[in-house]
Design a protein around this motif. Structure first.
Motif, PDB file in Angstrom:
ATOM      1  N   GLY A   1       0.573  -1.254   0.037  1.00 48.32           N
ATOM      2  CA  GLY A   1       0.120   0.301  -0.012  1.00 48.32           C
ATOM      3  C   GLY A   1       0.937   1.404  -0.095  1.00 48.32           C
TER       4      GLY A   1
ATOM      5  N   LEU B   1       3.325   3.143  -1.629  1.00 48.62           N
ATOM      6  CA  LEU B   1       3.738   3.120  -3.046  1.00 48.62           C
ATOM      7  C   LEU B   1       4.254   4.599  -2.932  1.00 48.62           C
TER       8      LEU B   1
ATOM      9  N   PHE C   1       6.077   7.393  -5.308  1.00 52.25           N
ATOM     10  CA  PHE C   1       6.108   7.860  -6.825  1.00 52.25           C
ATOM     11  C   PHE C   1       7.094   8.787  -7.179  1.00 52.25           C
TER      12      PHE C   1
ATOM     13  N   TYR D   1      -5.215  -3.952   0.078  1.00 53.89           N
ATOM     14  CA  TYR D   1      -4.727  -2.798   0.059  1.00 53.89           C
ATOM     15  C   TYR D   1      -5.333  -1.732  -0.585  1.00 53.89           C
TER      16      TYR D   1
ATOM     17  N   SER E   1      -5.477   2.599  -1.389  1.00 54.36           N
ATOM     18  CA  SER E   1      -4.723   3.831  -0.924  1.00 54.36           C
ATOM     19  C   SER E   1      -5.263   4.853  -1.687  1.00 54.36           C
TER      20      SER E   1
ATOM     21  N   TYR F   1      -4.118   9.036  -3.372  1.00 52.09           N
ATOM     22  CA  TYR F   1      -3.238   9.484  -3.899  1.00 52.09           C
ATOM     23  C   TYR F   1      -3.654  11.092  -4.490  1.00 52.09           C
TER      24      TYR F   1
ATOM     25  N   GLN G   1      -2.648  13.976  -7.252  1.00 51.20           N
ATOM     26  CA  GLN G   1      -1.538  14.416  -8.245  1.00 51.20           C
ATOM     27  C   GLN G   1      -1.716  15.741  -8.626  1.00 51.20           C
TER      28      GLN G   1
ATOM     29  N   LEU H   1       2.438  11.623  -7.918  1.00 51.54           N
ATOM     30  CA  LEU H   1       1.454  11.258  -7.157  1.00 51.54           C
ATOM     31  C   LEU H   1       1.897  11.068  -5.680  1.00 51.54           C
TER      32      LEU H   1
ATOM     33  N   LEU I   1       1.194  10.009  -1.905  1.00 57.11           N
ATOM     34  CA  LEU I   1       0.663   9.237  -0.995  1.00 57.11           C
ATOM     35  C   LEU I   1      -0.260  10.023   0.160  1.00 57.11           C
TER      36      LEU I   1
ATOM     37  N   TYR J   1      -3.202   5.326   3.513  1.00 57.96           N
ATOM     38  CA  TYR J   1      -3.382   3.898   2.788  1.00 57.96           C
ATOM     39  C   TYR J   1      -4.325   2.779   3.957  1.00 57.96           C
TER      40      TYR J   1
ATOM     41  N   VAL K   1      -4.173  -1.265   4.962  1.00 59.02           N
ATOM     42  CA  VAL K   1      -3.978  -3.062   4.660  1.00 59.02           C
ATOM     43  C   VAL K   1      -5.038  -3.756   4.759  1.00 59.02           C
TER      44      VAL K   1
ATOM     45  N   GLN L   1      -0.826   6.735   7.801  1.00 59.52           N
ATOM     46  CA  GLN L   1      -0.542   7.855   7.047  1.00 59.52           C
ATOM     47  C   GLN L   1       0.391   7.704   5.939  1.00 59.52           C
TER      48      GLN L   1
ATOM     49  N   GLU M   1       2.433  10.366   2.755  1.00 64.93           N
ATOM     50  CA  GLU M   1       3.314  11.427   2.547  1.00 64.93           C
ATOM     51  C   GLU M   1       2.763  12.685   3.043  1.00 64.93           C
TER      52      GLU M   1
ATOM     53  N   PHE N   1      -6.567  10.195  -6.760  1.00 64.74           N
ATOM     54  CA  PHE N   1      -6.721   8.767  -7.153  1.00 64.74           C
ATOM     55  C   PHE N   1      -6.937   7.802  -6.129  1.00 64.74           C
TER      56      PHE N   1
END
Lengths: 114, 115
Positions: free
Chosen positions: A100, A102, A104, B31, B33, B35, B37, B43, B45, B48, B50, B57, B59, B90
């Motif tokens: 989960g 990821l 970029f 999972y 998530s 994002y 953009q 992108l 994060l 997310y 699990v 949390q 980024e 997204f």
């Protein structure tokens, strides 16, 4: 902190030219690596992925990428681009067993002139 | 399979308003998530999950809340929208495979504008 860096923000090529997009990551442990593509107006699609084994991986539409562990790199290549390859390309990294999460890169916009 | 679906596709909010972006997947993925953009930033994060009942949390989590009461759904809540939250959002999901992470499948996105 784990980060992913793509060297080129915008690449312009003519059809039939060769392509190489750079990707470097900062994490030192075991990683899973991905390249995604986003065609204009569409959502992200997976081009190829590396988990383990042969460091040269082949994806869809003639793309391939090489994982060089010593250089923390996962560069994307295509021998001969087409106009339809015009899109934005994203490199992404995930730490092994950290599902989960990821991370970029900033993305590289590729414009192919006919 | 519908894959990953997101609603709405477009949304305009005024500063201070709240709203929930919906995300659902029918692939029984563990999972999920979220994002955002933004031009030149790729992108990033936000949050997310699990599995049902477990979130964490990413980024850029500030200003966003999530919950995961079912495997299928993973809504993203903006409690008090700010212009800095203008972005394309997204949602993505992936399945667990022998304990390894696998590719994420993305939804079509929600374009949010905060005035």
């Amino acid at each position: 902190a784990q980060s992913v860096s793509q060297h080129n923000h915008h690449v312009i090529l003519s059809e039939a030219a060769s392509l190489e997009l750079g990707c470097n990551y900062s994490y030192g442990g075991t990683v899973n690596l991905f390249w995604y593509v986003q065609y204009p107006g569409q959502h992200l699609q997976l081009l190829l992925k590396y988990f383990s084994g042969d460091p040269l991986v082949k994806g869809i539409k003639g793309f391939e990428a090489e994982f060089i562990k010593s250089k923390f790199s996962f560069n994307l290549r295509k021998p001969s681009v087409q106009w339809s390859d015009t899109a934005e390309y994203f490199c992404a990294v995930n730490r092994y067993n950290q599902g989960g999460k990821l991370i970029f890169g900033q993305g590289t916009e590729l414009s192919v002139k006919p | 399979n519908a894959g990953v679906t997101q609603t709405p596709k477009f949304q305009v909010l005024k500063t201070g308003q709240s709203m929930t972006l919906q995300c659902a997947q029918d692939m029984n993925h563990e999972y999920m998530s979220w994002y955002r953009q933004d031009p030149g930033m790729g992108l990033r994060l936000i949050h997310y999950s699990v599995g049902a009942g477990i979130t964490d949390q990413g980024e850029v989590p500030n200003g966003y809340n999530v919950s995961r009461s079912t495997t299928e759904d993973f809504p993203l809540r903006l409690l008090s929208a700010a212009p800095s939250q203008t972005s394309v959002y997204f949602c993505a999901s992936s399945y667990s495979w022998y304990g390894s992470y696998n590719e994420q499948f993305f939804g079509p996105g929600t374009r949010l504008t905060v005035l």
